[in-house]
Design a protein around this motif. Structure first.
Motif, PDB file in Angstrom:
ATOM      1  N   ILE A 171       0.842  -1.207   0.000  1.00 20.87           N
ATOM      2  CA  ILE A 171       0.000   0.000   0.000  1.00 20.87           C
ATOM      3  C   ILE A 171       0.868   1.245   0.000  1.00 20.87           C
ATOM      4  CG2 ILE A 171      -1.726   1.315   1.262  1.00 20.87           C
ATOM      5  CD1 ILE A 171      -2.832  -1.268   2.333  1.00 20.87           C
TER       6      ILE A 171
ATOM      7  N   ALA B  43      -6.236   1.700  -2.055  1.00 19.99           N
ATOM      8  CA  ALA B  43      -5.664   1.428  -0.739  1.00 19.99           C
ATOM      9  C   ALA B  43      -6.731   1.554   0.341  1.00 19.99           C
ATOM     10  CB  ALA B  43      -4.501   2.383  -0.470  1.00 19.99           C
TER      11      ALA B  43
ATOM     12  N   THR C  16      -5.646  -4.478  11.000  1.00 26.80           N
ATOM     13  CA  THR C  16      -5.876  -3.302  10.148  1.00 26.80           C
ATOM     14  C   THR C  16      -5.206  -2.074  10.743  1.00 26.80           C
ATOM     15  OG1 THR C  16      -8.010  -4.266   9.625  1.00 26.80           O
ATOM     16  CG2 THR C  16      -7.669  -1.983   8.984  1.00 26.80           C
TER      17      THR C  16
ATOM     18  N   PHE D  70      -8.953  -1.378   0.236  1.00 21.56           N
ATOM     19  CA  PHE D  70      -8.249  -2.543   0.726  1.00 21.56           C
ATOM     20  C   PHE D  70      -8.235  -2.563   2.254  1.00 21.56           C
ATOM     21  CE2 PHE D  70      -6.035  -6.186   0.728  1.00 21.56           C
ATOM     22  CZ  PHE D  70      -4.677  -6.213   0.466  1.00 21.56           C
ATOM     23  N   ILE D  71      -7.945  -1.386   2.820  1.00 23.70           N
ATOM     24  CA  ILE D  71      -7.875  -1.307   4.272  1.00 23.70           C
ATOM     25  C   ILE D  71      -9.242  -1.605   4.886  1.00 23.70           C
ATOM     26  CG2 ILE D  71      -7.585   0.268   6.209  1.00 23.70           C
ATOM     27  CD1 ILE D  71      -5.434   1.670   4.655  1.00 23.70           C
ATOM     28  N   LEU D  72     -10.255  -0.903   4.378  1.00 20.74           N
ATOM     29  CA  LEU D  72     -11.560  -1.050   5.001  1.00 20.74           C
ATOM     30  C   LEU D  72     -12.124  -2.456   4.807  1.00 20.74           C
ATOM     31  CD1 LEU D  72     -13.208   2.394   4.225  1.00 20.74           C
ATOM     32  CD2 LEU D  72     -12.379   1.528   6.399  1.00 20.74           C
TER      33      LEU D  72
ATOM     34  N   ILE E 194      -1.594  -2.192  10.096  1.00 24.30           N
ATOM     35  CA  ILE E 194      -1.308  -1.864   8.701  1.00 24.30           C
ATOM     36  C   ILE E 194      -1.367  -0.353   8.485  1.00 24.30           C
ATOM     37  CG2 ILE E 194      -2.197  -2.070   6.346  1.00 24.30           C
ATOM     38  CD1 ILE E 194      -2.969  -4.955   7.047  1.00 24.30           C
TER      39      ILE E 194
ATOM     40  N   SER F  33      -4.756   4.957  -6.790  1.00 21.14           N
ATOM     41  CA  SER F  33      -4.010   4.193  -5.790  1.00 21.14           C
ATOM     42  C   SER F  33      -4.564   4.441  -4.396  1.00 21.14           C
ATOM     43  CB  SER F  33      -2.524   4.588  -5.794  1.00 21.14           C
ATOM     44  OG  SER F  33      -2.030   4.571  -7.093  1.00 21.14           O
ATOM     45  N   LEU F  34      -4.867   5.727  -4.133  1.00 20.80           N
ATOM     46  CA  LEU F  34      -5.389   6.058  -2.806  1.00 20.80           C
ATOM     47  C   LEU F  34      -6.732   5.386  -2.563  1.00 20.80           C
ATOM     48  CD1 LEU F  34      -4.436   9.828  -2.581  1.00 20.80           C
ATOM     49  CD2 LEU F  34      -3.645   8.022  -1.091  1.00 20.80           C
TER      50      LEU F  34
ATOM     51  N   LEU G 221       2.499   1.784  -3.363  1.00 18.53           N
ATOM     52  CA  LEU G 221       1.534   2.252  -4.366  1.00 18.53           C
ATOM     53  C   LEU G 221       1.227   3.729  -4.204  1.00 18.53           C
ATOM     54  CD1 LEU G 221      -1.037  -0.663  -4.552  1.00 18.53           C
ATOM     55  CD2 LEU G 221       0.545   0.082  -6.325  1.00 18.53           C
ATOM     56  N   MET G 222       1.256   4.201  -2.951  1.00 15.76           N
ATOM     57  CA  MET G 222       0.970   5.612  -2.722  1.00 15.76           C
ATOM     58  C   MET G 222       2.224   6.457  -2.828  1.00 15.76           C
ATOM     59  SD  MET G 222      -1.679   5.092   0.430  1.00 15.76           S
ATOM     60  CE  MET G 222      -2.279   6.739   0.635  1.00 15.76           C
TER      61      MET G 222
END
Lengths: 214, 274
Positions: A21, B12, A83, B15-17, A86, B8-9, A24-25
């Motif tokens: 992640i 992401a 989470t 993905f997180i949630l 992460i 991407s944001l 990617l950012m």
């Protein structure tokens, strides 16, 4: 032994996801900052570099404050979960990766950019070309980000809670075993952590060094 | 370039949630407890038994009693398992708790170097021993972290009407194991719970100086926070855990815990006729 396996898997999962992640950012972010010219660029560079040295425990504290039940994002119920770890690890890794990417891309020959634009490349194609050119720097960026998060203990402890079978990772596991006086177990976990880190970094280095003479 | 960053944001974030825990929040119990309870290994025995019997999932967060009660005050925990009686009383008096029940005890001991410069070996009274330590300016290492053990130490100094100061009084601000090791290195005294001492005994040279004083009893209680103050808490889960701890089968498990490893029990259940 079973517990050790559990802890290793958890470590790899959370650090792996965070790294992906964050990369990617941070890679596009670093590319944008590194390649464009704008007023206040030096200030932004300075901020990102400061972010590299951002104390991870502070990140942990702020994330915990946000995610506490009594905090603004408490309704999400994310504290003491993978989470949350992460989230914290991603925040820690982003400035590290961005800083390395910024610097790495600054070294690209500006003529290359001009030529590629002249040949009609779209922005996406340009991005791919630049990524290939800056492969060395990008992989160093990723390795630096990985190093920063696989070794983190304070923030992970705060937002994860070191719960057995859920949020216990190698670093917080070492802390617990040391606190309980099981020094041999702690050392073994430390060695495992070191070995994992070495294997991953070696793999990334091999990718980095491959065909670097083109 | 901006579109890529935006996508991407978004990706992401999704993905997180989406990797959020699927366990419904009313199946999870956030237990704020102390490091001494966790480090003894007792939770590793009790929690699986409780989860199996009740279907709840417990998330034990081991911090000091002070921090556990601070979490309770903020509503960040569903149930507390602490050992700091005065603070617990304040917690209850201020209306933060629905119920507080004693579940087990163990004992504190004062340990020190075998040379015993303060001459407190065998002293019956803990406060007397502390007075001897202060008078001989012997080294004493304190937890200094607002934990239950630290609060007990301060109450003993208080009872002896002594304010510990100066270089011999080391404020370690560390966990019990670390404090024992510091005391061992510096050949000083410290207050410890028996369980941690037993766990570290083979690694340190400190000996038991004072034990058995009623002042040295360590009381562990389970506190269910007040649902009127904290409507979001898992009340059912908290009460279920508290009931489990007081059930006679659990009390029996507590009584037998540690016998095989140390030859004597680490904790004494509150509800047996002994």
């Amino acid at each position: 032994m079973n517990e050790l396996f559990e802890v290793v898997i958890t470590s790899l999962q959370v650090s792996g996801i965070s790294l992906v992640i964050a990369a990617l950012m941070a890679i596009p972010l670093g590319a944008v900052i590194g390649l464009s010219n704008f007023r206040g660029k030096k200030l932004v560079l300075g901020l990102v570099n400061t972010g590299m040295g951002l104390p991870p425990i502070l990140v942990g504290l702020v994330v915990a404050l946000l995610l506490w039940r009594s905090g603004p994002l408490g309704f999400l119920g994310l504290l003491y979960s993978r989470t949350a770890i992460i989230i914290a690890q991603t925040v820690i890794a982003i400035p590290i990766i961005t800083a390395f990417v910024m610097v790495g891309l600054q070294k690209i020959d500006p003529e290359l950019i001009q030529q590629t634009t002249a040949l009609g490349a779209t922005r996406w194609q340009m991005f791919i070309i630049l990524v290939r050119e800056a492969k060395l720097a990008l992989l160093t960026a990723v390795m630096a980000g990985f190093g920063g998060i696989i070794s983190e203990v304070g923030a992970v402890m705060m937002v994860g809670g070191n719960i057995k079978g859920d949020t216990r990772v190698l670093t917080t596991g070492i802390l617990l075993e040391t606190r309980m006086g099981n020094f041999n177990t702690a050392l073994v976990m430390g060695l495992v952590l070191l070995m994992i880190s070495f294997v991953i970094n070696l793999t990334l280095t091999i990718i980095q060094q491959k065909d670097s003479r083109q | 370039m901006q579109r890529i960053t935006l996508y991407s944001l978004l990706f992401a974030l999704y993905f997180i949630l989406s990797s959020c825990s699927r366990t419904a929040s009313n199946h999870q119990i956030l237990l704020a407890t102390t490091t001494s309870v966790q480090d003894s290994g007792l939770l590793d025995v009790l929690i699986p038994a409780f989860e199996k019997a009740s279907g709840f999932r417990i998330k034990p967060i081991a911090v000091g009693s002070g921090e556990a009660m601070a979490m309770g005050r903020r509503g960040d925990a569903d149930v507390l398992l602490v050992h700091s009686p005065k603070d617990e009383e304040a917690f209850m008096n201020e209306g933060f708790g629905q119920s507080r029940q004693l579940i087990m005890t163990n004992t504190y001991i004062i340990v020190g170097p075998s040379q015993d410069p303060a001459g407190c070996l065998g002293t019956k009274s803990a406060t007397e021993a502390l007075a001897k330590i202060a008078n001989t300016k012997s080294i004493f290492v304190s937890r200094a972290d607002k934990s239950g053990t630290h609060k007990k130490e301060m109450s003993l100094w208080n009872k002896a009407s002594i304010t510990p100061t100066g270089t011999p009084y080391i404020q370690a601000q560390s966990g019990m194991g670390a404090v024992l090791q510091i005391a061992d290195e510096k050949k000083g005294y410290t207050l410890t719970d028996r369980a941690t001492y037993l766990a570290f005994k083979s690694k340190i040279a400190l000996k038991i100086m004072v034990a058995g004083d009623t002042d040295l009893i360590n009381y562990y209680s389970v506190i269910v926070p007040n649902p009127n103050k904290f409507p979001k808490m898992n009340l059912k889960g908290a009460e279920s855990w508290a009931d489990f701890l007081l059930a006679s089968t659990t009390q029996k498990v507590i009584a037998e815990f540690g016998q095989d490893k140390f030859g004597k029990p680490l904790f004494y259940p509150a509800l047996t006729n002994e």
